[in-house]
Design a protein around this motif. Structure first.
Motif, PDB file in Angstrom:
ATOM      1  N   ASP A 134       0.825  -1.218   0.000  1.00  0.00           N
ATOM      2  CA  ASP A 134       0.000   0.000   0.000  1.00  0.00           C
ATOM      3  C   ASP A 134       0.858   1.268   0.000  1.00  0.00           C
ATOM      4  N   GLU A 135       2.177   1.106   0.254  1.00  0.00           N
ATOM      5  CA  GLU A 135       3.031   2.300   0.365  1.00  0.00           C
ATOM      6  C   GLU A 135       3.168   3.031  -0.969  1.00  0.00           C
ATOM      7  N   VAL A 136       2.811   2.348  -2.088  1.00  0.00           N
ATOM      8  CA  VAL A 136       2.859   3.008  -3.405  1.00  0.00           C
ATOM      9  C   VAL A 136       1.883   4.178  -3.477  1.00  0.00           C
ATOM     10  N   SER A 186      -1.375  -3.869   3.207  1.00  0.00           N
ATOM     11  CA  SER A 186      -0.909  -3.009   4.306  1.00  0.00           C
ATOM     12  C   SER A 186       0.194  -3.721   5.103  1.00  0.00           C
ATOM     13  N   ASN A 187       0.650  -3.098   6.190  1.00  0.00           N
ATOM     14  CA  ASN A 187       1.739  -3.666   7.007  1.00  0.00           C
ATOM     15  C   ASN A 187       1.353  -5.031   7.575  1.00  0.00           C
ATOM     16  N   ASN A 188       2.255  -5.991   7.411  1.00  0.00           N
ATOM     17  CA  ASN A 188       2.034  -7.340   7.966  1.00  0.00           C
ATOM     18  C   ASN A 188       2.765  -7.502   9.289  1.00  0.00           C
ATOM     19  N   LYS A 197      11.997  -4.787  11.337  1.00  0.00           N
ATOM     20  CA  LYS A 197      10.692  -4.130  11.220  1.00  0.00           C
ATOM     21  C   LYS A 197      10.155  -3.908  12.633  1.00  0.00           C
ATOM     22  N   LEU A 198       9.256  -2.930  12.745  1.00  0.00           N
ATOM     23  CA  LEU A 198       8.875  -2.433  14.070  1.00  0.00           C
ATOM     24  C   LEU A 198       8.522  -3.526  15.099  1.00  0.00           C
ATOM     25  N   ILE A 199       7.572  -4.399  14.765  1.00  0.00           N
ATOM     26  CA  ILE A 199       7.040  -5.298  15.803  1.00  0.00           C
ATOM     27  C   ILE A 199       8.087  -6.321  16.288  1.00  0.00           C
ATOM     28  N   LEU A 212      13.801   1.207  22.909  1.00  0.00           N
ATOM     29  CA  LEU A 212      12.834   1.083  21.820  1.00  0.00           C
ATOM     30  C   LEU A 212      12.803   2.422  21.071  1.00  0.00           C
ATOM     31  N   PRO A 213      13.491   2.503  19.911  1.00  0.00           N
ATOM     32  CA  PRO A 213      13.624   3.789  19.217  1.00  0.00           C
ATOM     33  C   PRO A 213      12.361   4.167  18.435  1.00  0.00           C
ATOM     34  N   VAL A 214      11.574   5.084  18.988  1.00  0.00           N
ATOM     35  CA  VAL A 214      10.339   5.521  18.322  1.00  0.00           C
ATOM     36  C   VAL A 214      10.670   6.737  17.461  1.00  0.00           C
ATOM     37  N   TYR A 215      10.378   6.640  16.152  1.00  0.00           N
ATOM     38  CA  TYR A 215      10.695   7.741  15.238  1.00  0.00           C
ATOM     39  C   TYR A 215       9.727   8.908  15.482  1.00  0.00           C
ATOM     40  N   GLY A 216      10.288  10.134  15.552  1.00  0.00           N
ATOM     41  CA  GLY A 216       9.453  11.326  15.747  1.00  0.00           C
ATOM     42  C   GLY A 216       8.680  11.210  17.040  1.00  0.00           C
ATOM     43  N   ILE A 221       0.599   6.461  11.552  1.00  0.00           N
ATOM     44  CA  ILE A 221      -0.435   5.412  11.645  1.00  0.00           C
ATOM     45  C   ILE A 221      -0.220   4.359  10.568  1.00  0.00           C
ATOM     46  N   ARG A 222      -0.298   3.105  10.971  1.00  0.00           N
ATOM     47  CA  ARG A 222      -0.209   1.983  10.033  1.00  0.00           C
ATOM     48  C   ARG A 222      -1.416   1.082  10.255  1.00  0.00           C
ATOM     49  N   ASP A 223      -1.765   0.344   9.184  1.00  0.00           N
ATOM     50  CA  ASP A 223      -2.928  -0.553   9.194  1.00  0.00           C
ATOM     51  C   ASP A 223      -2.350  -1.980   9.195  1.00  0.00           C
ATOM     52  N   ASP A 288      13.124  11.610  13.538  1.00  0.00           N
ATOM     53  CA  ASP A 288      12.137  10.988  12.646  1.00  0.00           C
ATOM     54  C   ASP A 288      12.812  10.427  11.389  1.00  0.00           C
ATOM     55  N   ARG A 289      12.177   9.417  10.795  1.00  0.00           N
ATOM     56  CA  ARG A 289      12.622   8.864   9.507  1.00  0.00           C
ATOM     57  C   ARG A 289      12.427   9.949   8.434  1.00  0.00           C
ATOM     58  N   ALA A 290      13.378  10.066   7.506  1.00  0.00           N
ATOM     59  CA  ALA A 290      13.229  11.031   6.400  1.00  0.00           C
ATOM     60  C   ALA A 290      12.040  10.620   5.528  1.00  0.00           C
ATOM     61  N   GLY A 291      11.229  11.586   5.124  1.00  0.00           N
ATOM     62  CA  GLY A 291      10.098  11.317   4.223  1.00  0.00           C
ATOM     63  C   GLY A 291       9.059  10.392   4.831  1.00  0.00           C
ATOM     64  N   HIS A 292       8.942  10.396   6.154  1.00  0.00           N
ATOM     65  CA  HIS A 292       8.093   9.434   6.878  1.00  0.00           C
ATOM     66  C   HIS A 292       6.607   9.657   6.555  1.00  0.00           C
ATOM     67  N   ASP A 293       5.977   8.680   5.912  1.00  0.00           N
ATOM     68  CA  ASP A 293       4.547   8.792   5.588  1.00  0.00           C
ATOM     69  C   ASP A 293       3.728   8.818   6.871  1.00  0.00           C
TER      70      ASP A 293
HETATM   71  P1  TYD Z   1       8.294  -0.611   9.589  1.00  0.00           P
HETATM   72  O1  TYD Z   1       8.038  -1.840  10.383  1.00  0.00           O
HETATM   73  O2  TYD Z   1       9.704  -0.317   9.156  1.00  0.00           O
HETATM   74  O3  TYD Z   1       7.290  -0.644   8.355  1.00  0.00           O
HETATM   75  P2  TYD Z   1       6.950   0.514   7.257  1.00  0.00           P
HETATM   76  O4  TYD Z   1       7.965   1.589   7.343  1.00  0.00           O
HETATM   77  O5  TYD Z   1       7.057  -0.250   5.977  1.00  0.00           O
HETATM   78  O6  TYD Z   1       5.574   0.969   7.577  1.00  0.00           O
HETATM   79  O7  TYD Z   1       7.798   0.627  10.448  1.00  0.00           O
HETATM   80  C1  TYD Z   1       6.469   0.733  10.920  1.00  0.00           C
HETATM   81  C2  TYD Z   1       6.310   2.087  11.568  1.00  0.00           C
HETATM   82  O8  TYD Z   1       7.132   2.133  12.745  1.00  0.00           O
HETATM   83  C3  TYD Z   1       6.781   3.255  10.692  1.00  0.00           C
HETATM   84  O9  TYD Z   1       5.919   4.361  10.890  1.00  0.00           O
HETATM   85  C4  TYD Z   1       8.178   3.556  11.198  1.00  0.00           C
HETATM   86  C5  TYD Z   1       8.079   3.193  12.686  1.00  0.00           C
HETATM   87  N1  TYD Z   1       9.344   2.709  13.295  1.00  0.00           N
HETATM   88  C6  TYD Z   1       9.829   3.276  14.476  1.00  0.00           C
HETATM   89  O10 TYD Z   1       9.234   4.234  15.028  1.00  0.00           O
HETATM   90  N2  TYD Z   1      10.986   2.783  15.010  1.00  0.00           N
HETATM   91  C7  TYD Z   1      11.677   1.756  14.435  1.00  0.00           C
HETATM   92  O11 TYD Z   1      12.749   1.347  14.958  1.00  0.00           O
HETATM   93  C8  TYD Z   1      11.163   1.165  13.229  1.00  0.00           C
HETATM   94  C9  TYD Z   1      11.879   0.024  12.555  1.00  0.00           C
HETATM   95  C10 TYD Z   1       9.982   1.662  12.710  1.00  0.00           C
END
Ligand code: TYD
Ligand code: NAD
Length: 352
Positions: A134-136, A186-188, A197-199, A212-216, A221-223, A288-293
């Motif tokens: 879905d990221e497209v 969507s995200n699996n 990957k996050l989970i 636990l590094p939380v971006y921004g 929001i992810r589905d 935050d991740r660059a270009g973070h949707d």
């Molecule tokens: P991710 O599992 O990398 O999937 P995607 O980027 O394809 O959606 O990330 C899911 C979400 O979690 C995304 O919004 C980025 C965020 N994230 C963090 O906050 N910290 C992390 O260490 C990672 C890997 C992701």
């Protein structure tokens, strides 16, 4: 009658391993070929329960190698392709886009060319199923959903490479009459996901008392969809979808990252017998991740209405099953994080 030969690419990876297992067990009348390069994300341990099945074969190879791919199709004349092989992690695509361009775009075109050469015009019973994301579609605001006709608007090198491959797959249908189907999921989450990957990353870090590094601010929001529900959707679409069509797959299960992380922390505290709240203390807000949707949300009504698919698991149940799996398979996590899993191929196939 000869068995139908189905090539699944990337089946040593997370989603591909669940798809291969489903097909090998459900369809003894098919021969399933798993073509995988075994990059860092490919792990044959994911498939050890089906490794010795007579209708399953592993082929080590790179879809970027056009000569190899063409020869493979000439040798086997596959009846169908389910294409999952890809570079799949957004953060890696930001660090090194070229691997994504090569595997996701060039690799996909190599498979299309080889299938086209072998199938020629006699392709009405064939299928080339391209598994996409879905990221497209880019990023949503707080309202609305992605539909099958939502315009493409990718922002990361990963999503741009997947968008490009989707366009090429459709172009091969429109130009050469290739019998293609595409799905965008969507995200699996679930067992066997690489802990980048996050989970799975956060489950592994909690287990090891790492931050636990939380971006921004964790507001993205992810589905989330349980991986086995995605595998079932792929089965349903492969067998019932109309050639040339596209289906969105999603869980109607939106979470802000921070809320999701709090759920994981809570479940982990419970499962590990830790004081409630102790895992949350590991949360660290980072750049935050660059270009973070901001938000992804899928409308999967078309798939539900036309082919009768729906997710089987509620998220609360799915996340418990997932946490249980990682806790019960700590050796899998240790093998993956130490790199030991890469020796599995030599152990299993070295002297075959
Ligand atoms: P991710 O599992 O990398 O999937 P995607 O980027 O394809 O959606 O990330 C899911 C979400 O979690 C995304 O919004 C980025 C965020 N994230 C963090 O906050 N910290 C992390 O260490 C990672 C890997 C992701
Ligand atoms: P993954 O990274 O876990 O696995 C990818 C697999 O592809 C690995 O086994 C790897 O070895 C193999 N591979 C990579 N490059 C290759 C090459 N050049 N030649 C042959 N094999 C190669 O990925 P995943 O999360 O299982 O995703 C599978 C597919 O589903 C991808 O196409 C991805 O874009 C798509 N998708 C993933 C998600 C998700 O949440 N993970 C969601 C929607 C769509």
């Amino acid at each position: 009658m000869d068995k139908k030969k189905i090539l699944i690419t990337g089946a040593a990876g997370f989603i591909g391993s669940h798809v291969a297992r489903l097909f090998v067990n459900k369809y003894p009348e098919y021969e399933i070929y798993n073509l995988d390069k075994l990059t860092y994300a490919g792990n044959l341990e994911n498939l050890k329960d089906i490794d010795n099945n007579s209708n399953y074969k592993f082929i080590l190879g790179d879809i970027v190698d056009s000569v190899f791919v063409t020869n493979l199709f000439r040798e086997h004349n596959f009846d169908g392709v389910i294409h999952l092989a890809a570079e799949s992690h957004v953060d890696r695509s930001i660090e090194n886009p070229m691997d994504f361009i090569m595997t996701n775009i060039v690799g996909t075109v190599n498979l299309l060319n080889a299938a086209r050469e072998i199938w020629k015009d006699d392709n009405k019973d064939k299928r080339f199923y391209h598994v996409s994301t879905d990221e497209v579609y880019g990023s949503l605001g707080m309202e609305g959903f992605f539909y099958e006709d939502t315009p493409y608007d990718p922002h990361s090198p990963y999503s741009a490479s997947k968008a490009s491959s989707d366009h090429l797959v459709r172009a091969y249908h429109d130009t050469y009459g290739m019998p293609i189907i595409i799905s965008n999921c969507s995200n699996n989450y679930g067992p066997n996901q690489f802990p980048e990957k996050l989970i799975p990353l956060f489950i592994n870090n909690i287990r090891n008392n790492k931050s636990l590094p939380v971006y921004g601010k964790g507001e993205n929001i992810r589905d989330w969809l349980y991986v086995k529900d995605h595998a079932v959707a792929i089965d349903v679409i492969y067998h019932g979808g109309k050639i040339g069509d596209t289906f969105n797959i999603g869980g109607h299960n939106e979470w802000t990252n921070i809320d999701l992380i709090r759920v994981i922390c809570k479940v982990m505290d419970k499962k590990l017998g830790r004081v409630n709240g102790s895992s949350e203390e590991l949360i660290t807000f980072v750049t935050d991740r660059a270009g973070h949707d901001l938000r992804y949300a899928i409308d999967s009504q078309k798939l539900q209405n036309e082919l009768g698919w729906k997710p089987s698991l509620q998220f609360e149940e799915g996340i418990e099953i997932t946490v249980d799996w990682y806790i019960n398979n700590q050796e899998w996590l240790d093998n993956v994080t130490s790199g030991k899993y890469q020796k599995y191929y030599d152990k299993m196939y070295g002297n075959r």
